[in-house]
Design an enzyme around this catalytic site. Structure first.
Site, PDB file in Angstrom:
ATOM      1  N   GLY A  12       0.695  -1.273   0.100  1.00 30.37           N
ATOM      2  CA  GLY A  12      -0.053   0.006   0.014  1.00 30.37           C
ATOM      3  C   GLY A  12       0.708   1.115  -0.119  1.00 30.37           C
ATOM      4  CG  HIS A 103       2.412  -3.355 -15.512  1.00 29.34           C
ATOM      5  ND1 HIS A 103       1.803  -4.320 -14.947  1.00 29.34           N
ATOM      6  CD2 HIS A 103       3.549  -3.458 -16.371  1.00 29.34           C
ATOM      7  CE1 HIS A 103       2.619  -5.450 -15.451  1.00 29.34           C
ATOM      8  NE2 HIS A 103       3.602  -4.779 -16.089  1.00 29.34           N
ATOM      9  CG  ASP A 144      -0.900  -5.524 -17.318  1.00 28.12           C
ATOM     10  OD1 ASP A 144      -1.626  -4.797 -16.549  1.00 28.12           O
ATOM     11  OD2 ASP A 144      -0.313  -6.717 -17.043  1.00 28.12           O
TER      12      ASP A 144
HETATM   13  C1  GAR Z   1       3.551  -1.401  -7.372  1.00 32.40           C
HETATM   14  O1  GAR Z   1       4.932  -1.627  -7.798  1.00 32.40           O
HETATM   15  C2  GAR Z   1       2.628  -1.595  -8.520  1.00 32.40           C
HETATM   16  O2  GAR Z   1       3.186  -0.928  -9.808  1.00 32.40           O
HETATM   17  C3  GAR Z   1       2.683  -3.213  -8.444  1.00 32.40           C
HETATM   18  O3  GAR Z   1       2.262  -3.589  -7.407  1.00 32.40           O
HETATM   19  C4  GAR Z   1       3.251  -2.759  -6.674  1.00 32.40           C
HETATM   20  C5  GAR Z   1       2.323  -2.499  -5.426  1.00 32.40           C
HETATM   21  O4  GAR Z   1       2.991  -1.766  -4.254  1.00 32.40           O
HETATM   22  N1  GAR Z   1       1.512  -3.599  -9.631  1.00 32.40           N
HETATM   23  C6  GAR Z   1       1.599  -4.569 -10.291  1.00 32.40           C
HETATM   24  O5  GAR Z   1       2.220  -5.448 -10.318  1.00 32.40           O
HETATM   25  C7  GAR Z   1       0.279  -4.808 -11.159  1.00 32.40           C
HETATM   26  N2  GAR Z   1       0.364  -5.785 -12.098  1.00 32.40           N
HETATM   27  P1  GAR Z   1       2.299  -1.235  -3.169  1.00 32.40           P
HETATM   28  O6  GAR Z   1       1.266  -2.161  -2.465  1.00 32.40           O
HETATM   29  O7  GAR Z   1       3.267  -0.717  -2.079  1.00 32.40           O
HETATM   30  O8  GAR Z   1       1.605   0.138  -3.604  1.00 32.40           O
END
Ligand code: GAR
Length: 189
Positions: A12, A103, A144
């Site tokens: 998050g 992404h 995506d």
């Molecule tokens: C982020 O790096 C986002 O880009 C990625 O998950 C992470 C979440 O981090 N999303 C994906 O890979 C979607 N395919 P967070 O929970 O610390 O915000």
């Protein structure tokens, strides 16, 4: 007033950054956080930020009741901030051009099923790509592949590891995701 719903599955950090970015903006409100993972640290963050939290199981997430609930909340934009389930078609249809995703790579490369979080960075480093980055895009029925709103690039070093690349991508996300959301909200009618 614009109302956001932020969908999360993990740590998050993006949720936190978006909430802080808009905290002093009286025209943007986070109506709720939707979380599909009972172990996600995002749950703590939502509580600390004082944002209503909606936990979902796969069954209720895929139901028409959930779509109706989101509609009843008058949501202007659904923000997928590290949300790892595919969205049901009914939800995508109910919010046309009103769902964005971030992404952690330069789509269309390193996108699609299985490419999320560290798996993306491992693949990019293994392929010795000169660049990676982030993509903010609209969400359609496929993984995506919706229209791209913003991309930001970063160069890989010779000794880049998936962890060091993750840190670079994280910085890009913190810098650009809230700005991209603000741009989308401004361009809405
Ligand atoms: C982020 O790096 C986002 O880009 C990625 O998950 C992470 C979440 O981090 N999303 C994906 O890979 C979607 N395919 P967070 O929970 O610390 O915000």
């Amino acid at each position: 007033m614009k109302r956001l719903s932020i969908f999360v599955s993990g740590n998050g950090t993006n949720l936190q950054r978006i909430a802080e970015y808009f905290a002093n903006n009286p025209e943007v409100e986070i109506a709720n956080v939707v979380c599909n993972n009972p172990k996600a640290y995002s749950i703590e963050r939502a509580k600390n930020l004082g944002i209503p939290l909606r936990m979902v199981t796969k069954q209720d997430f895929n139901s028409e009741v959930f779509v109706a609930e989101m509609q009843s909340l008058d949501i202007d934009l659904i923000v997928l901030a590290g949300f790892l389930w595919k969205l049901p078609e009914g939800l995508v249809k109910a919010f046309p051009k009103r769902i964005v995703n971030i992404h952690p790579a330069l789509l269309p490369k390193y996108g699609g099923k299985g490419f999320y979080g560290e798996h993306v960075h491992e693949a990019v480093v293994a392929a010795k790509e000169p660049f990676s980055g982030i993509t903010v895009h609209y969400v359609n029925e496929l993984y995506d592949s919706g229209e791209i709103i913003l991309q930001a690039h970063v160069a890989l070093d010779e000794k880049e590891t998936p962890d060091s690349l993750a840190a670079k991508i994280h910085s890009l996300e913190q810098a650009y995701f809230p700005v991209a959301i603000e741009y989308v909200l401004r361009s809405q009618n």
